[in-house]
Design an enzyme around this catalytic site. Structure first.
Site, mmCIF file in Angstrom:
data_model
loop_
_atom_site.group_PDB
_atom_site.id
_atom_site.type_symbol
_atom_site.label_atom_id
_atom_site.label_comp_id
_atom_site.label_asym_id
_atom_site.label_seq_id
_atom_site.Cartn_x
_atom_site.Cartn_y
_atom_site.Cartn_z
ATOM 1 C CD GLU A 136 -0.998 -0.390 3.741
ATOM 2 O OE1 GLU A 136 -1.500 -1.531 3.800
ATOM 3 O OE2 GLU A 136 -1.165 0.486 4.606
ATOM 4 C CE LYS A 190 7.004 5.505 5.585
ATOM 5 N NZ LYS A 190 6.737 6.868 6.015
ATOM 6 C CG ASP A 195 5.455 12.824 3.183
ATOM 7 O OD1 ASP A 195 5.705 12.613 4.385
ATOM 8 O OD2 ASP A 195 6.152 13.555 2.463
ATOM 9 C CE1 TYR A 233 -0.808 3.603 9.767
ATOM 10 C CE2 TYR A 233 -1.324 5.105 7.966
ATOM 11 C CZ TYR A 233 -0.682 4.849 9.158
ATOM 12 O OH TYR A 233 0.052 5.820 9.765
ATOM 13 C CE LYS A 236 10.832 6.903 4.394
ATOM 14 N NZ LYS A 236 11.672 8.012 4.698
ATOM 15 C CB CYS A 254 20.470 44.629 -20.446
ATOM 16 S SG CYS A 254 20.789 43.124 -21.395
ATOM 17 C CB CYS A 314 22.953 45.311 -24.634
ATOM 18 S SG CYS A 314 21.300 45.698 -24.032
ATOM 19 C CB CYS A 327 16.908 43.790 -22.209
ATOM 20 S SG CYS A 327 17.971 44.642 -23.391
ATOM 21 C CB CYS A 351 20.002 43.092 -26.391
ATOM 22 S SG CYS A 351 20.492 42.072 -25.000
#
Ligand code: IVH
Length: 701
Positions: free
Chosen positions: A111, A113, A115, A223, A317, A411, A414, A430, A436
């Site tokens: 089943e 796990k 969290d 569970y 895990k 920028c 440039c 920019c 540029c």
């Protein structure tokens, strides 16, 4: 640290600190993966030096005792245990070999796990009397008032045959979509979002004010059973199996996992674990692995427990999706549309199976919102296929040496002063799109990308090399490139003379000389020649017009057929195309109105780039000059096919009805467009009439 006792003490201290944070009110300072590693180190050390494994060692205990919280502490009637971990399929096989005479001997319940955080629910004569957190496993915190607000927890168990007393064990969690909604609301309020569903669930359950808990959509999955007293009645016989526990819990009205399965044999178990991992992101809650439990409870009893965990169960895990790393720097990148994006440079770290060094931080507001400083330990998250994200700093790990980052005002490529495109934009841009170098380089590389003209060799490196060497001033010149030009780009030329054998030389072979264009350069020229033949929509994508991606480009190409027609279209005409809204229409119009943009198209056209989709000359242009809207479903055409037919016959397929519409083709279940056509007096056609129009033109209808 070589002295095992000192090393042991150090590990114990670290683990206890982390446990206190995890179970208490503080945010954890290490990732789950790092915590697991500390426990593993401690276990290995104690295996080597068994005298160090005293009863109060963290390897022998669960949870945290030293947490002062303001909730009353209550003893569990039966201890709440933890689970031992397996980090690989080999670990699982080794555990199976330990529990059975041969691997796969026993039936197992597999089943998810979950969290979340563990909870114990006490029911006396079927009535919910208490809800306790796990605490140190022996005693937990009384969170009864809060537990009563959780929708999935019944106040009274269903059924007539109930035990006098039962402790039901399960996991409280916050469903992922509720977590996301909660964070969206917080962000909209300008507040800091929560880090992850587990911490949010923990914080929600441990509220002093249960109306706050009630406002969080917590859920529970059960569970296991703890203490159980049937009085004088016979216990439910199904409880002889773990899988039977879930049937009984279900009958009582308690939620159990819908993903639990009874399996036997390492092959099926491995398949289950792989399948669960593959779908881990489509479950309603986060999971960090799977739990495998021996199904036969008589076997469970004979296997027994260690001081902290049952021997008959193991947690497998998954590789961690959240890790900690150092944020070494924050830099900015100038994209092809001039958007300036800060990104984090991190100490390389493995997360969800790949090594990550960079993660976008989107914009300066995001950096501020996340509160990250250069030098911070940060939580990095990579969930499945999603791009890696810096979640936030680990405040507790700060040393004082961290420094704040500020968004540059100019920028970096440039030197132009950065600005929002319009007031209120989150992004800075920019404005120097014509000159540029960073923007030009990204635009050129983008032309080579798969979703655009798909030119092998034309990637970031090649684009940068050509711009830096001055061979390309901008993308207008791209299709005029010659091998001769590439001689001036160091990355494309041979550095040394090619070595050839005497035999070859005698046979008249001339090796390449230093300075000659190499394989890659010749490939680039050849691929650019092929790219000229790509369909119109790909050429449109390649122009890097803001908001115009593949979908809009396809729609434009299908509706107008030629670059010239797109270029000549008004905002209204553009916006009338299905899939092209007013924003895109405006953006396209503005783009073509800029002289140096128009020059790109002219230069490409002159260099032979395809500017029109080929039409089948045998198709009569019966709809030339007509604008047609189709609505409702037709029998002989899909939505796309209608449009294609209109365009192929020289007409314009539009999605909105206006006075400029010539015909509206109405199919089954047509909606407001048919009404509007009627109101405006636009001619309506049914499907057979439309087919006649296609075949014979206006005179036929
Ligand atoms: S069974 C006696 N089943 O994982 C066995 N635990 O790391 C008790 N957990 O403390 C645990 N999902 O809070 C079990 N399907 C599941 C679980 C589960 C999550 C939690 C539980 C436990 C922790 C151990």
């Amino acid at each position: 640290m070589t002295d095992p006792r000192a090393r042991h003490q150090d590990l114990v201290q670290q683990i206890e600190q982390h446990r206190a944070a995890y179970y208490g009110d503080d945010a954890p300072t290490v990732s789950d993966a790092e915590y697991d590693a500390l426990e593993r180190d401690l276990r290995a050390l104690e295996a080597e030096y068994p005298e160090l494994a005293e009863p109060d060692s963290p390897t022998q205990t669960v949870g945290s005792a030293g947490v002062a919280t303001g909730f009353a502490t209550v003893k569990h009637r039966e201890r709440m245990m933890s689970l031992d971990n397996a980090f690989s399929l080999e670990d699982v096989a080794a555990w199976l070999a330990r529990v059975g005479k041969e691997a796969g001997d026993h039936e197992l319940v597999c089943e998810p796990k979950i969290d979340g955080l563990s909870i114990s629910l006490t029911y006396i004569d079927g009535e919910l009397t208490q809800g306790l957190t796990r605490g140190d496993g022996t005693q937990g915190e009384d969170v009864t008032a809060n537990v009563r607000t959780i929708r999935g927890v019944p106040r009274r168990l269903n059924g007539k045959h109930l035990p006098n007393l039962v402790e039901v064990r399960g996991e409280v969690y916050l469903p992922i979509k509720d977590f996301e909604a909660l964070n969206e609301a917080l962000l909209a309020d300008g507040k800091a979002p929560y880090a992850n569903p587990r911490n949010t669930a923990a914080g929600s359950l441990r509220q002093k004010d249960s109306t706050v808990t009630a406002s969080r959509p917590l859920a529970v999955t059960t569970y296991a059973l703890g203490a159980l007293d049937w009085g004088d009645t016979a216990p439910d016989p199904r409880l002889a199996l773990q899988s039977g526990i879930y049937q009984v819990l279900t009958d009582w009205g308690l939620p159990v996992s819908e993903h639990a399965k009874v399996l036997r044999g390492i092959g099926d178990i491995e398949a289950y674990l792989r399948e669960l991992e593959a779908k881990r992101h489509s479950l309603v809650h986060e999971i960090d692995g799977a739990v495998l439990k021996v199904n036969d409870r008589a076997v469970q009893r004979s296997l027994g427990n260690t001081s902290r965990a049952p021997r008959w169960a193991i947690a497998y895990k998954f590789p961690p999706e959240e890790v900690h790393t150092t944020l070494e720097d924050i830099r900015v990148d100038v994209g092809r549309t001039g958007r300036v994006t800060p990104y984090g440079v991190m100490a390389p770290v493995t997360v969800a199976g790949s090594t990550v060094t960079y993660a976008t931080l989107h914009n300066a507001h995001e950096v501020k919102r996340k509160g990250v400083l250069i030098g911070d330990t940060v939580v990095l998250r990579k969930a499945g296929d999603v791009i890696p994200e810096i979640v936030g700093p680990v405040i507790a790990a700060r040393t004082g040496a961290e420094r704040a980052w500020t968004m540059p005002t100019r920028c970096p490529s440039c030197g132009s002063v950065l600005a929002e495109q319009k007031a209120g934009d989150k992004d800075l841009r920019c404005p120097n799109s014509e000159f540029c170098p960073a923007q030009i380089t990204h635009r050129i590389a983008f032309i080579g990308s798969r979703g655009a003209l798909d030119v092998e060799v034309l990637g970031d490196k090649a684009a940068a090399a050509m711009v830096e060497s001055g061979v390309l001033a901008n993308e207008a010149e791209l299709f005029d490139l010659t091998e001769e030009d590439l001689r001036r780009v160091p990355m494309f030329v041979y550095e040394v003379d090619e070595k050839i054998t005497k035999k070859q030389a005698d046979a008249g072979v001339v090796g390449r000389q230093a300075g000659d264009v190499g394989e890659n350069g010749r490939k680039l020229i050849a691929n650019l020649a092929l790219a000229r033949e790509q369909p119109l929509w790909r050429v449109v994508v390649s122009l890097s017009i803001r908001h115009v991606g593949p979908t809009a480009s396809r729609a434009l190409a299908a509706a107008f057929g030629t670059m010239g027609a797109i270029r000549a279209a008004s905002v209204d005409e553009l916006a009338a195309v299905e899939g092209v809204g007013p924003t895109i229409a405006e953006s396209v119009r503005q783009w073509f109105d800029v002289p140096w943009h128009a020059n790109i198209v002219d230069r490409w056209a002159a260099a032979g780039v395809r500017m029109a989709d080929e039409r089948d000359d045998s198709t009569p242009q019966t709809l030339a000059g007509l604008t047609i809207v189709a609505t409702g479903s037709l029998e002989g055409f899909t939505r796309d096919e209608v449009k294609e037919a209109i365009v192929a016959h020289g007409g314009k397929a539009s999605s909105s009805v206006s006075k400029a519409t010539d015909y509206v083709v109405v199919g089954a279940n047509a909606g407001s467009k048919a009404d509007k056509a009627e109101r405006l007096g636009v001619r309506i056609l049914d499907e057979p009439q439309f087919v006649r129009l296609l075949e014979h033109g206006v005179s036929a209808v």
